[in-house]
Design an enzyme around this catalytic site. Structure first.
Site, short mmCIF file in Angstrom:
data_model
loop_
_atom_site.label_atom_id
_atom_site.label_comp_id
_atom_site.label_asym_id
_atom_site.label_seq_id
_atom_site.Cartn_x
_atom_site.Cartn_y
_atom_site.Cartn_z
CB SER A 1 -0.93 -0.01 1.21
OG SER A 1 -0.19 0.18 2.39
NE ARG B 1 -2.03 5.69 0.93
CZ ARG B 1 -1.53 4.78 1.73
NH1 ARG B 1 -0.23 4.76 1.96
NH2 ARG B 1 -2.29 3.90 2.33
CG ASN C 1 -2.01 9.82 -4.99
OD1 ASN C 1 -2.90 10.64 -5.12
ND2 ASN C 1 -2.08 8.82 -4.13
#
Lengths: 276, 156
Positions: A211, A215, A219
């Site tokens: 994660s 993440r 992004n």
């Protein structure tokens, strides 16, 4: 600009912007730069993204050079503006670490500072207009150039992998191999349901670096893609209407993502230091 | 989206950066921040101490001023008293001196009066003798009569 410098179609332009400059071993055994996306894919694991490495090392060097310069000439009585700015960053990181991490490990704070500033600088490359550097390097004969290292999943995985390594290392160092194993095996349901515990804990353990890296990568990749789409699909005289608001919004995103990566790293390492 | 050696390269880079940061960047900046914090705390403590000292000094100043005022008024009162005393003494002395002068003058007057009376007495005796000479119309024995005249003048 809309059609790009390398390919006639928007699709080609967009794809060209998404490929890394790859150096590695060709299937025939010789080493060299990949001339196309397929060549890069054929190299497999024995290849390296030259652009990602170059820009991330450059940003890391910029960070260390800048902070070292301030650290060497630091003044208690009359700080310069640069020094005040850097002190503010250092204090912010120090405060975050002190609030979240309750052990005494001299590595955590410098690690957090390095991650925050390094990731911020790598993210910051996203704010440079998408064609400036790739076009210049293309004219110089370099086929591909992705300038945002954190939009390369290798970079974010590499950092998350390093954090994961530290998590495991400190878990075993603080709790011992048995303690760490017990934590994985006997929570949350007690000894009777050991296999269930093991599955749950292992999933949550491996989810952390995954994660963490996805993440950041997601992004930044999405942010980069939107800039590329704006550049590819909108006539040049109207691009500012979309790219400027997106860039302003992106200033927030890149800072926030760097901060989240840092905070989660502190939290994960704090968990590694806690004994139940 | 190829996973390759870049991953390891990034991990190794991170470790090297963190090592450098931990050794050469973090400690000097942190030391400076802590040193500054300490100096600010010391400065504030010194300021507070100075403030209380100032208040103490103010208090002492007020005390000294009121003490000084009291002393001054005491001195003024004493001086006034002493002045009055001196005035009284001077008055008394002047009175005595005046009385003494008056007495001396009176004594002088008395003495002069006595002297004048004696002189007058002698002159009256001489006149009386001359008158008697005239009345008797003849020379009298001066020696025999001087004795009588001396008795007469002593009797006057």
């Amino acid at each position: 600009m809309a059609a790009g410098s390398t390919s006639g179609t928007p699709a080609g332009y967009i794809q060209h912007h998404l490929y890394n400059l790859t150096y590695g071993r060709h299937p025939d055994g010789s080493w060299g730069l990949a001339r196309s996306h397929h060549e890069a894919a054929d190299m497999g694991f024995m290849a390296i993204h030259v652009d990602t490495m170059f820009w991330s090392l450059a940003m890391g060097a910029l960070f260390l050079w800048l902070f070292r310069r301030v650290a060497v000439s630091i003044s208690i009585e009359s700080p310069s503006r640069l020094q005040s700015c850097i002190e503010a960053i250092v204090e912010m990181v120090d405060k975050s670490v002190k609030e979240t991490f309750h052990g005494s490990n001299p590595l955590i704070a410098p690690l957090a500072l390095t991650l925050f500033v390094w990731i911020f600088l790598m993210n910051f490359m996203d704010l440079i207009p998408v064609d400036f550097i790739p076009h210049a390097t293309f004219l110089a004969g370099i086929p591909y150039m992705k300038v945002v290292p954190t939009a390369d999943v290798n970079a974010t995985f590499g950092m998350a992998f390093a954090v994961f390594f530290l998590m495991i290392y400190y878990s075993i160092k603080i709790k011992g191999l048995g303690g760490f194993g017990a934590e994985l095996a006997f929570h949350p349901f007690g000894k009777a349901l050991l296999p269930v515990n093991l599955v749950l804990e292992l999933v949550s353990l491996f989810a952390k670096p995954l994660s963490l890296s996805l993440r950041l990568f997601g992004n930044l990749f999405a942010g980069e893609l939107i800039f590329i789409l704006i550049a590819a699909l909108i006539p040049f005289w109207l691009q500012w209407a979309l790219s400027v608001p997106w860039a302003i919004f992106h200033i927030l995103v890149i800072t926030l993502q760097a901060y989240i990566f840092m905070m989660l790293t502190i939290v994960y390492l704090s968990m590694s230091h806690q004994t139940h | 989206m190829n996973i390759n050696l870049t991953l390891l390269g990034q991990a190794i880079s991170l470790f090297i950066f963190v090592w450098f940061c931990m050794k050469y960047v973090w400690p000097p900046i942190m030391n400076a921040l802590q040193e500054r914090e300490k100096r600010i705390a010391d400065g504030l403590a010194a300021a507070e101490a100075g403030q209380s000292k100032l208040m103490e000094a103010d208090q002492r100043l007020t005390d000294l001023v009121s003490e000084g005022k009291q002393q001054a008024s005491e001195i003024i009162a004493q001086a006034q008293k002493r002045g009055d005393e001196i005035m009284d003494e001077a008055k008394n002395a002047a009175k005595l001196e005046g009385k003494r002068l008056v007495d001396a003058a009176r004594a002088e007057i008395d003495r002069e009066r006595m002297q004048a009376r004696d002189q007058l007495k002698n002159e009256v005796a001489v006149l009386a003798l001359a008158g008697a000479e005239q009345v008797l119309m003849r020379e009298v024995d001066k020696n025999a009569h001087d004795e009588v005249l001396a008795k007469l003048s002593a009797g006057l």
